[in-house]
Design a protein around this motif. Structure first.
Motif, PDB file in Angstrom:
ATOM      1  N   ILE A 231       0.881  -1.283   0.018  1.00 20.43           N
ATOM      2  CA  ILE A 231      -0.141  -0.037  -0.073  1.00 20.43           C
ATOM      3  C   ILE A 231       0.703   1.271   0.033  1.00 20.43           C
ATOM      4  O   ILE A 231       0.564   2.087  -0.698  1.00 20.43           O
ATOM      5  CB  ILE A 231      -0.955  -0.186   1.136  1.00 20.43           C
ATOM      6  N   GLY A 232       2.058   1.147   0.758  1.00 21.72           N
ATOM      7  CA  GLY A 232       2.831   2.283   1.112  1.00 21.72           C
ATOM      8  C   GLY A 232       3.465   2.421  -0.486  1.00 21.72           C
ATOM      9  O   GLY A 232       3.718   3.578  -0.895  1.00 21.72           O
TER      10      GLY A 232
ATOM     11  N   PRO B  93       2.640   5.346  -7.825  1.00 18.47           N
ATOM     12  CA  PRO B  93       1.407   4.757  -8.324  1.00 18.47           C
ATOM     13  C   PRO B  93       1.569   4.167  -9.924  1.00 18.47           C
ATOM     14  O   PRO B  93       0.933   3.100 -10.009  1.00 18.47           O
ATOM     15  CB  PRO B  93       0.498   6.043  -8.943  1.00 18.47           C
ATOM     16  N   GLY B  94       2.632   4.287 -10.469  1.00 20.04           N
ATOM     17  CA  GLY B  94       2.866   3.526 -11.783  1.00 20.04           C
ATOM     18  C   GLY B  94       3.963   2.395 -11.574  1.00 20.04           C
ATOM     19  O   GLY B  94       4.578   1.961 -12.588  1.00 20.04           O
TER      20      GLY B  94
ATOM     21  N   ARG C  76      -3.649  -0.308 -12.427  1.00 20.80           N
ATOM     22  CA  ARG C  76      -4.928  -1.054 -11.842  1.00 20.80           C
ATOM     23  C   ARG C  76      -5.435  -0.443 -10.611  1.00 20.80           C
ATOM     24  O   ARG C  76      -4.910   0.074  -9.876  1.00 20.80           O
ATOM     25  CB  ARG C  76      -4.651  -2.582 -11.769  1.00 20.80           C
ATOM     26  N   GLU C  77      -6.677  -0.583 -10.524  1.00 21.22           N
ATOM     27  CA  GLU C  77      -7.256  -0.010  -9.450  1.00 21.22           C
ATOM     28  C   GLU C  77      -7.221  -1.285  -8.367  1.00 21.22           C
ATOM     29  O   GLU C  77      -7.338  -2.356  -8.478  1.00 21.22           O
ATOM     30  CB  GLU C  77      -9.007   0.396  -9.664  1.00 21.22           C
TER      31      GLU C  77
ATOM     32  N   PRO D 115      -9.878  -5.347  -6.438  1.00 21.58           N
ATOM     33  CA  PRO D 115      -8.784  -6.204  -5.861  1.00 21.58           C
ATOM     34  C   PRO D 115      -8.148  -5.489  -4.693  1.00 21.58           C
ATOM     35  O   PRO D 115      -7.978  -4.195  -4.663  1.00 21.58           O
ATOM     36  CB  PRO D 115      -7.996  -6.218  -7.204  1.00 21.58           C
ATOM     37  N   PRO D 116      -7.265  -6.367  -3.958  1.00 20.53           N
ATOM     38  CA  PRO D 116      -6.395  -5.952  -2.847  1.00 20.53           C
ATOM     39  C   PRO D 116      -5.066  -5.196  -3.552  1.00 20.53           C
ATOM     40  O   PRO D 116      -4.690  -5.625  -4.557  1.00 20.53           O
ATOM     41  CB  PRO D 116      -6.229  -7.015  -2.047  1.00 20.53           C
ATOM     42  N   ALA D 117      -4.244  -4.628  -2.728  1.00 24.67           N
ATOM     43  CA  ALA D 117      -3.084  -4.170  -3.218  1.00 24.67           C
ATOM     44  C   ALA D 117      -2.150  -4.926  -3.700  1.00 24.67           C
ATOM     45  O   ALA D 117      -1.461  -5.217  -4.883  1.00 24.67           O
ATOM     46  CB  ALA D 117      -2.162  -3.036  -2.235  1.00 24.67           C
TER      47      ALA D 117
END
Length: 354
Positions: A106-107, A113-114, A120-121, A136-138
């Motif tokens: 997550i961090g 982000p890329g 993906r979300e 979906p989860p991270a």
């Protein structure tokens, strides 16, 4: 049919650990192939088709999970106290190793982000809780844990409504089959509450049925059972079945036959497991949790280092990093953290239940 099959179901079965090791390695190979293809160059299509069969390690895990839950808890008494003890064991077993990896990813995704090969979300709620939201989860591989948690919640009925439990499981399977017949969209890779009816969940039931079958399986039938399961797996791949379709349940059924036969052989003293396979099995959950990010890292390194730019070298590096990191995570965090919890919290829980 009784769900408690006596003390014979209680021994530690090393063949199950070997199965967990095989499932984890299959998934590591699959994700390493994807990472190599995405970052380090093309893999020949014929080779990739073979390597992507590793995705069925998930099915192996689900069958083993169903077997292990009934093996471990089939002799437990009914009632709320046993349900609480079971829930505590399952929650700690899942979340204590999972949350540090999830928080780290997550961090990373918030800072970079890329980072992923594919934008993906992902859901913060799902990432932290494994509640199926449809996003979906991270940690991409954690979708399987959402299914595990669904199954664990459903299994609470074993303690709270023991007599109704077989009917509940039969209703679950029947609902899955009805959903297939109706063409119900039940995503398994991005679970939502409706995903309780995803066909892949039937593999938990196949594992429980295998656990019920083992004490009733005559020793002379153990090897034929194992061979029948292996034949079913070979036939499944021979027919090139759609890995996302409901026919995947046939694979889980074949695996359940293999597991029942192998466990019976071990109980009868006719099958042994080497120490290295037991170690990998013990570390299989840790390997599963950390391997995918490490495979991505390995492929990115291979793409930039001349001696590693071939796909076999990249694949080997990804697999090696994933397995090695998983072993380290198991020995450095998973095992000591769970042992500490058992020592510190376990006695308090026993005192409260008296």
């Amino acid at each position: 049919m009784t769900l408690t099959t006596g003390p014979e179901r209680r021994p530690v079965l090393t063949v199950l650990q070997a199965g967990r090791a095989a499932a984890a390695l299959a998934i590591v190979v699959y994700h390493s192939a994807i990472a190599t293809r995405d970052f380090a160059g093309a893999i020949p299509e014929s080779v990739f088709r073979i390597l992507e069969c590793g995705t069925f390690g998930v099915d192996f895990f689900f069958v083993l999970s169903g077997f292990i839950i009934l093996h471990a808890h089939g002799g437990d008494p009914p009632g709320a106290a046993a349900a609480r003890a079971y829930a505590w064991k399952r929650v700690t077993r899942i979340y204590v190793p999972y949350l540090p990896v999830a928080l780290a990813l997550i961090g990373l995704y918030l800072a970079l982000p890329g980072l992923s090969a594919r934008t993906r979300e992902w859901s913060l709620l799902t990432s932290l809780t494994l509640v199926p939201t449809g996003a979906p989860p991270a940690l991409a591989a954690a979708w399987t844990l959402e299914h595990e948690m669904m199954f664990y919640v459903l299994f609470l009925a074993f303690f709270l409504a023991r007599r109704a439990f077989p009917a509940l499981i039969a209703l679950w399977v029947a609902s899955i089959l009805v959903g297939i017949g109706l063409g119900l969209e039940t995503s398994y890779a991005a679970p939502s509450p409706l995903s309780i009816l995803a066909p892949i969940n039937a593999e938990f039931v196949a594992g429980m049925l295998a656990a019920l079958a083992v004490p009733r399986l005559a020793g002379r039938l153990a090897l034929p059972c194992l061979l029948a399961g292996l034949g079913g797996i070979a036939a499944f791949f021979g027919f090139a079945v759609d890995p996302a379709g409901p026919a995947r349940m046939a694979f889980g059924t074949a695996v359940a036959l293999c597991v029942a036969g192998a466990v019976r052989l071990e109980i009868d003293g006719r099958l042994g497991v080497p120490a290295w396979a037991i170690l990998l099995g013990n570390a299989s959950y840790a390997i599963y949790l950390v391997h995918n990010p490490l495979a991505s890292l390995g492929a990115r390194i291979a793409a930039r280092v001349e001696p590693l730019r071939s796909w076999p070298a990249s694949l080997a590096l990804c697999i090696g990093l994933g397995v090695a990191a998983g072993l380290v995570y198991h020995l450095a965090w998973e095992r000591p953290a769970l042992a500490w919890l058992r020592r510190r919290v376990g006695p308090r829980r026993e005192a409260l239940s008296q």
